[in-house]
Scaffold this motif. Structure first.
Motif, PDB file in Angstrom:
ATOM      1  N   TYR A 183       6.152   2.630   8.640  1.00 54.94           N
ATOM      2  CA  TYR A 183       6.009   3.894   9.211  1.00 54.94           C
ATOM      3  C   TYR A 183       7.643   4.282   9.919  1.00 54.94           C
ATOM      4  CZ  TYR A 183       1.026   4.392   9.422  1.00 54.94           C
ATOM      5  OH  TYR A 183      -0.266   4.421   9.023  1.00 54.94           O
ATOM      6  N   GLY A 189       8.057   2.135   1.725  1.00 58.58           N
ATOM      7  CA  GLY A 189       6.934   2.753   2.374  1.00 58.58           C
ATOM      8  C   GLY A 189       5.764   2.703   1.348  1.00 58.58           C
ATOM      9  N   LEU A 248       2.182   1.401   1.967  1.00 56.76           N
ATOM     10  CA  LEU A 248       1.058   2.442   2.456  1.00 56.76           C
ATOM     11  C   LEU A 248       0.459   2.852   0.985  1.00 56.76           C
ATOM     12  CD1 LEU A 248       2.885   4.009   5.291  1.00 56.76           C
ATOM     13  CD2 LEU A 248       1.284   2.300   5.402  1.00 56.76           C
ATOM     14  N   THR A 259       2.062   7.870   1.591  1.00 59.51           N
ATOM     15  CA  THR A 259       3.339   8.195   1.910  1.00 59.51           C
ATOM     16  C   THR A 259       3.837   9.602   1.742  1.00 59.51           C
ATOM     17  OG1 THR A 259       4.126   5.862   1.059  1.00 59.51           O
ATOM     18  CG2 THR A 259       5.685   7.404   1.469  1.00 59.51           C
ATOM     19  N   PHE A 307       4.595  12.062   4.691  1.00 60.30           N
ATOM     20  CA  PHE A 307       5.914  11.976   5.773  1.00 60.30           C
ATOM     21  C   PHE A 307       6.768  13.103   5.098  1.00 60.30           C
ATOM     22  CE2 PHE A 307       3.825   7.897   6.705  1.00 60.30           C
ATOM     23  CZ  PHE A 307       4.393   7.745   7.997  1.00 60.30           C
TER      24      PHE A 307
END
Length: 304
Positions: A10, A244, A248, A253, A256
């Motif tokens: 994150y 990431g 994830l 991802t 984001f």
């Protein structure tokens, strides 16, 4: 341990979106000092100086794969490295960073449309409604809330159209990544597309330099700018993003990406004194409502 890895992912993804949002602000800030194609060319030249010592021997070992996939690699390099960055910097010559960032936020919707046309991915009525809302939001920003401004934009300030071309190029690049060969690692793929992209930018950079006589002056401003866009907005952002995705997954991802305009608009207001007007807020609400409808809401309904 797993919770710690997720937390680190994150943090890395938030940093990535901050770097990419800052790229738009920096591009706008130096638009009067650094020619757009020079900024694009030197950005990738600096990035390659950093990554080639780690990847050149890997590319040499897989040269048979590069020969096999050369046409695909050339095309995605044209879209993702040459076109996207050059178009963004060209657009930022006349378009505020705020406008560029808000138009960029429509990229997920454009990806959805291109997936439909290229791969035949089905689009639900909810997604169509979301796409329509986002496109109306884009048009609201382009026309500054008045359709009468559209004709003036065609003959005057065309920065927003360069940004839209950049968004289309990035969306097509993203969709075509589905065809990327698993034979190349993330670092190898990044390196070869950076090499090919730099080669593709070179003729346009030379035209800007020798024909248009627009030159980059290497001073404190230009050097610090190039360090930021090559180290932070290119190399580190790529490495952080890949980490990431590994932790994830691609779908989670992808959300984001919506932080990029948030960071960019905050930075633009702090460092460029750019203001948000009513048409910005209206366009932003329409774009993000459309994205929510076309992605998250439709995904939940399909899952249910």
């Amino acid at each position: 341990m797993k919770t710690r890895s997720i937390l680190i992912a994150y943090i890395l993804l938030i940093a990535t979106t901050l770097f990419w949002g800052g790229n738009f602000v920096v591009g706008r800030a130096v638009s009067a000092e650094i020619p757009p194609l020079a900024l694009s060319w030197w950005r990738w030249a600096f990035a390659l100086i950093i990554i080639l010592p780690f990847s050149l021997h890997l590319l040499w070992k897989k040269r048979h794969i590069l020969r096999r996939d050369w046409l695909y690699l050339l095309f995605v390099s044209f879209l993702g490295v040459c076109n996207f960055n050059s178009f963004v910097y060209l657009g930022l010559q006349t378009s505020p960073a705020t406008d560029a960032l808000l138009l960029l936020s429509a990229c997920p919707v454009m990806i959805l449309l291109l997936s439909r046309f290229i791969y035949g991915v089905r689009i639900s009525y909810l997604q169509i409604t979301g796409v329509t809302l986002s496109l109306i939001g884009v048009m609201t920003i382009i026309t500054e809330g008045s359709i009468s401004h559209f004709g003036a934009l065609l003959s005057g300030n065309q920065g927003r159209f360069w940004i839209l071309a950049a968004v289309f190029s990035w969306a097509l690049y993203s969709v075509l990544l589905r065809k990327r060969s698993a034979d190349l690692t993330g670092l190898e793929f990044f390196s070869i597309t950076a090499i090919l992209g730099l080669a593709l930018i070179t003729p346009f950079y030379l035209y800007e330099h020798f024909i248009q006589h627009r030159h980059i002056a290497f001073n404190t401003t230009s050097i610090s700018t190039l360090i930021y866009v090559s180290v932070f907005a290119s190399v580190l952002a790529f490495l952080f993003w890949n980490q990431g995705v590994q932790v994830l997954g691609a779908n989670q991802t992808g959300y984001f990406i919506h932080l990029i305009p948030v960071w960019g608009i905050l930075l633009a207001s702090l460092f460029l004194n750019e203001k948000l007007y009513v048409f910005h807020w209206v366009g932003m609400v329409l774009i993000f409502s459309g994205i929510a409808m076309a992605t998250r809401l439709s995904h939940k309904r399909a899952h249910a």
